[in-house]
Design a protein around this motif. Structure first.
Motif, mmCIF file in Angstrom:
data_model
loop_
_atom_site.group_PDB
_atom_site.id
_atom_site.type_symbol
_atom_site.label_atom_id
_atom_site.label_comp_id
_atom_site.label_asym_id
_atom_site.label_seq_id
_atom_site.Cartn_x
_atom_site.Cartn_y
_atom_site.Cartn_z
ATOM 1 N N LEU A 114 0.796 -1.226 0.000
ATOM 2 C CA LEU A 114 0.000 0.000 0.000
ATOM 3 C C LEU A 114 0.831 1.279 0.000
ATOM 4 O O LEU A 114 0.462 2.265 -0.640
ATOM 5 C CB LEU A 114 -0.945 0.015 1.209
ATOM 6 C CG LEU A 114 -1.937 -1.144 1.333
ATOM 7 C CD1 LEU A 114 -2.822 -0.935 2.553
ATOM 8 C CD2 LEU A 114 -2.779 -1.280 0.076
ATOM 9 N N LEU A 115 1.949 1.292 0.744
ATOM 10 C CA LEU A 115 2.667 2.543 0.987
ATOM 11 C C LEU A 115 4.107 2.516 0.498
ATOM 12 O O LEU A 115 4.922 3.335 0.903
ATOM 13 C CB LEU A 115 2.630 2.859 2.492
ATOM 14 C CG LEU A 115 1.222 3.041 3.077
ATOM 15 C CD1 LEU A 115 1.274 3.069 4.599
ATOM 16 C CD2 LEU A 115 0.570 4.294 2.536
ATOM 17 N N SER A 116 4.423 1.593 -0.379
ATOM 18 C CA SER A 116 5.784 1.485 -0.905
ATOM 19 C C SER A 116 6.068 2.634 -1.870
ATOM 20 O O SER A 116 5.162 3.352 -2.313
ATOM 21 C CB SER A 116 5.952 0.155 -1.645
ATOM 22 O OG SER A 116 5.117 0.129 -2.799
ATOM 23 N N LEU A 117 7.344 2.796 -2.216
ATOM 24 C CA LEU A 117 7.729 3.814 -3.190
ATOM 25 C C LEU A 117 7.023 3.580 -4.519
ATOM 26 O O LEU A 117 6.609 4.530 -5.197
ATOM 27 C CB LEU A 117 9.250 3.809 -3.385
ATOM 28 C CG LEU A 117 9.805 4.836 -4.373
ATOM 29 C CD1 LEU A 117 9.462 6.253 -3.927
ATOM 30 C CD2 LEU A 117 11.313 4.666 -4.508
ATOM 31 N N LYS A 118 6.832 2.319 -4.883
ATOM 32 C CA LYS A 118 6.127 1.989 -6.120
ATOM 33 C C LYS A 118 4.709 2.530 -6.089
ATOM 34 O O LYS A 118 4.220 3.107 -7.079
ATOM 35 C CB LYS A 118 6.108 0.470 -6.312
ATOM 36 C CG LYS A 118 5.309 0.008 -7.523
ATOM 37 C CD LYS A 118 5.268 -1.508 -7.589
ATOM 38 C CE LYS A 118 4.384 -1.986 -8.740
ATOM 39 N NZ LYS A 118 4.302 -3.468 -8.789
ATOM 40 N N ARG A 119 4.022 2.374 -4.947
ATOM 41 C CA ARG A 119 2.649 2.875 -4.854
ATOM 42 C C ARG A 119 2.620 4.399 -4.818
ATOM 43 O O ARG A 119 1.717 5.027 -5.377
ATOM 44 C CB ARG A 119 1.966 2.323 -3.594
ATOM 45 C CG ARG A 119 1.759 0.834 -3.596
ATOM 46 C CD ARG A 119 0.897 0.378 -4.751
ATOM 47 N NE ARG A 119 0.685 -1.055 -4.683
ATOM 48 C CZ ARG A 119 0.448 -1.835 -5.731
ATOM 49 N NH1 ARG A 119 0.388 -1.314 -6.940
ATOM 50 N NH2 ARG A 119 0.268 -3.126 -5.566
ATOM 51 N N VAL A 120 3.610 5.000 -4.158
ATOM 52 C CA VAL A 120 3.682 6.465 -4.147
ATOM 53 C C VAL A 120 3.736 6.986 -5.571
ATOM 54 O O VAL A 120 3.032 7.938 -5.944
ATOM 55 C CB VAL A 120 4.916 6.939 -3.347
ATOM 56 C CG1 VAL A 120 5.114 8.449 -3.515
ATOM 57 C CG2 VAL A 120 4.749 6.611 -1.860
ATOM 58 N N GLN A 121 4.541 6.360 -6.401
ATOM 59 C CA GLN A 121 4.671 6.782 -7.802
ATOM 60 C C GLN A 121 3.419 6.439 -8.595
ATOM 61 O O GLN A 121 2.978 7.218 -9.453
ATOM 62 C CB GLN A 121 5.903 6.113 -8.422
ATOM 63 C CG GLN A 121 7.214 6.550 -7.778
ATOM 64 C CD GLN A 121 8.406 5.710 -8.205
ATOM 65 O OE1 GLN A 121 8.248 4.618 -8.752
ATOM 66 N NE2 GLN A 121 9.608 6.205 -7.944
ATOM 67 N N GLN A 122 2.830 5.293 -8.306
ATOM 68 C CA GLN A 122 1.642 4.852 -9.037
ATOM 69 C C GLN A 122 0.483 5.821 -8.848
ATOM 70 O O GLN A 122 -0.311 6.037 -9.771
ATOM 71 C CB GLN A 122 1.229 3.460 -8.555
ATOM 72 C CG GLN A 122 -0.046 2.933 -9.197
ATOM 73 C CD GLN A 122 -0.416 1.560 -8.655
ATOM 74 O OE1 GLN A 122 0.438 0.759 -8.295
ATOM 75 N NE2 GLN A 122 -1.709 1.283 -8.593
ATOM 76 N N PHE A 123 0.371 6.422 -7.679
ATOM 77 C CA PHE A 123 -0.746 7.323 -7.383
ATOM 78 C C PHE A 123 -0.405 8.789 -7.645
ATOM 79 O O PHE A 123 -1.147 9.680 -7.221
ATOM 80 C CB PHE A 123 -1.192 7.143 -5.940
ATOM 81 C CG PHE A 123 -1.958 5.867 -5.704
ATOM 82 C CD1 PHE A 123 -3.232 5.705 -6.217
ATOM 83 C CD2 PHE A 123 -1.388 4.832 -4.971
ATOM 84 C CE1 PHE A 123 -3.938 4.528 -6.007
ATOM 85 C CE2 PHE A 123 -2.090 3.658 -4.753
ATOM 86 C CZ PHE A 123 -3.372 3.495 -5.275
ATOM 87 N N GLN A 124 0.670 9.057 -8.388
ATOM 88 C CA GLN A 124 1.008 10.430 -8.703
ATOM 89 C C GLN A 124 -0.084 11.106 -9.534
ATOM 90 O O GLN A 124 -0.334 12.298 -9.401
ATOM 91 C CB GLN A 124 2.357 10.493 -9.427
ATOM 92 C CG GLN A 124 2.779 11.903 -9.842
ATOM 93 C CD GLN A 124 2.885 12.866 -8.674
ATOM 94 O OE1 GLN A 124 3.204 12.461 -7.552
ATOM 95 N NE2 GLN A 124 2.603 14.139 -8.918
ATOM 96 N N PHE A 125 -0.776 10.331 -10.373
ATOM 97 C CA PHE A 125 -1.834 10.923 -11.191
ATOM 98 C C PHE A 125 -2.935 11.514 -10.318
ATOM 99 O O PHE A 125 -3.565 12.512 -10.686
ATOM 100 C CB PHE A 125 -2.401 9.882 -12.166
ATOM 101 C CG PHE A 125 -3.370 8.913 -11.541
ATOM 102 C CD1 PHE A 125 -4.742 9.131 -11.625
ATOM 103 C CD2 PHE A 125 -2.920 7.787 -10.866
ATOM 104 C CE1 PHE A 125 -5.642 8.241 -11.063
ATOM 105 C CE2 PHE A 125 -3.808 6.892 -10.302
ATOM 106 C CZ PHE A 125 -5.184 7.119 -10.392
#
Length: 506
Positions: free
Chosen positions: A133-144
């Motif tokens: 939920l809160l990984s760097l990957k998810r941070v980037q994924q929810f940039q939109f």
């Protein structure tokens, strides 16, 4: 009016139990303590701003101080050295959480991550949050999501600023709305600005925040827990919980229907989607029930709704109080972005001074100045003192981050202090722990900071900011801005931040 006999009996019994407990500990080398009153202990010394009260007491009694809040022993930690010793040498012993009345009722018996007791369930639930939920990957994924919410915020400010030359806006209100919308879209897939249930979500979130801090007699005087029923607290908490639980059930069932219908393919649009797919695919080492999911989702709102907007509010308040810092930060942002119509995440990596401004804001104004309380699993010796098991522990990050033995001019807003310093807020530098450290550090750090930095960069790029008129000459000086605090789930400004935005054309 005479006190009923049963109340007199309970009062005397509580005094006797407290006396016996005190005698049993008299031979232990406990940390120093302020004098206590019968039954309530040191509760009367907290005041309306506990982080400030604790610092004042610690200056007299030391960086490790033992209080008695009712029947609950409380250790207050007020030095970076003591935090380092705890995290480096005794982190497991300090890794549980005290059970609170509001947390037990509102968080499904503390099946969340933030307040769950230390153990296997907490390890598995935290693993979900950190990896899924809160990984760097998810941070980037929810940039939109951050992009779209930020564009809407900028447009809203621009529209209001065009209606009058000196149109004052309630920036605090707008920042709260933007932060809540980012959170709602990432967690639930709900757009508060477009959907009809937006007001319902906001109202439920507000009730949740207010009542998580509700004063419970039973939390401090367990033998008098029955009083919470008489005052109506238990009934009120259960009523609010039922409303929120019903709302979350609706959201989860809607997402289940979409997933079962095959709509949306493999694209995971929000946290509910992610949790349901983990559950469906059997990718976890334990059974993830619907109550587990809802408790974790509740955590996201408790940990994320107020913290981002509070940090932004303090940051903008400090910038208008320090025009030279504001100008320097704006010049950097506008130099990096140039004439492009949009700021992207790569731009933020080039904004070193902006990151210093964020750090300095978190140093002076940590959103949760006492962090989330811990509880010792076992007795432990630290700093030459004995700490009993089941002791509640407050780490006063607010006091540590203003310690004059560590920080030069600690009460002043000086982002430059971080320009030549490698110190960071990720939990490894113990003088600076606004998000905690060790096993119980905040897993949502990257997610929250990404929103804070991105929104700040846009506010500074698209607008110049002025204070509204204050005195008879229509001038409000930066030093006149009221910076009073209100203590709650987070510590925010007492008065909303009203500013005049002046649109900037690249």
């Amino acid at each position: 009016m005479e006190m009923p006999v049963y109340l007199v009996f309970l009062f005397l019994l509580s005094l006797l139990l407290l006396s016996l407990r005190t005698r049993s500990r008299s031979n232990l080398n406990l940390p120093p303590s302020p004098p206590r009153l019968p039954l309530i202990g040191n509760l009367h010394q907290l005041g309306t701003h506990p982080h400030r009260s604790y610092r004042a007491l610690s200056q007299k009694y030391g960086p490790l101080m033992l209080l008695q809040l009712g029947q609950v022993p409380v250790l207050v930690v007020s030095s970076a050295d003591m935090v380092k010793e705890i995290i480096k040498n005794h982190d497991i012993a300090f890794s549980s959480r005290p059970k609170t009345t509001s947390g037990d009722i509102m968080l499904y018996g503390c099946q969340d991550v933030g307040l769950a007791p230390y153990g296997e369930y907490w390890r598995q639930a935290r693993k979900i949050c950190v990896l899924e939920l809160l990984s760097l990957k998810r941070v980037q994924q929810f940039q939109f999501v951050r992009d779209e919410v930020t564009i809407a915020l900028i447009e809203r400010i621009r529209r209001t600023s065009q209606s009058s030359k000196d149109f004052t806006i309630n920036l605090s209100e707008m920042l709260i709305a933007a932060s809540n919308n980012i959170l709602s879209r990432c967690v639930l897939g709900r757009n508060l600005e477009k959907e009809g249930d937006g007001s319902r979500f906001v109202e439920l979130s507000r009730k949740l925040m207010e009542n998580m801090m509700a004063l419970s007699v039973g939390d401090f005087l367990p033998s008098l827990r029955w009083v919470d029923n008489l005052t109506g607290l238990i009934g009120r908490l259960k009523k609010i919980f039922r409303e929120i639980d019903t709302f979350l059930d609706e959201v989860v069932e809607e997402h289940k229907a979409v997933l079962e219908g095959g709509v949306g393919g493999s694209n995971m649009k929000d946290f509910v989607d992610i949790l349901l797919r983990l559950q469906k695919n059997g990718m976890l080492d334990f059974e993830l029930t619907q109550d587990n999911m809802k408790a974790i989702l509740m955590d996201m709102f408790i940990g994320g709704s107020d913290t981002t907007s509070t940090a932004l509010e303090w940051l903008m308040a400090e910038l208008v109080r320090h025009p030279k810092v504001m100008k320097k930060a704006q010049e950097e942002v506008r130099r990096v972005v140039g004439n492009r119509p949009k700021i992207d995440m790569n731009d933020l990596n080039k904004m070193d001074y902006l990151k210093c401004v964020v750090k300095e804001t978190l140093r002076l104004h940590p959103p949760a100045p006492l962090l989330v309380p811990r509880e010792t699993i076992s007795s432990v010796d630290i700093g030459g003192f004995h700490i009993p098991a089941k002791t509640r522990v407050f780490i006063n990050s607010w006091a540590i981050q203003r310690d004059p033995n560590i920080w030069d001019k600690p009460e002043e807003f000086l982002p430059e202090r971080f320009q030549e310093s490698a110190i960071d807020f990720k939990g490894q530098d113990f003088p600076f722990v606004p998000f905690g450290s060790g096993r119980r550090g905040c897993p949502g750090l990257s997610f929250g900071v990404a929103s804070t930095e991105y929104l700040t960069a846009n506010l500074l790029y698209w607008f110049d900011w002025k204070l509204p008129g204050g005195d008879e000459d229509g001038i409000m000086l930066p030093k006149d801005l009221d910076m009073s605090e209100v203590y709650g789930l987070t510590v925010h400004k007492k008065d909303p931040l009203y500013l005049i935005p002046v649109p900037y054309s690249p």
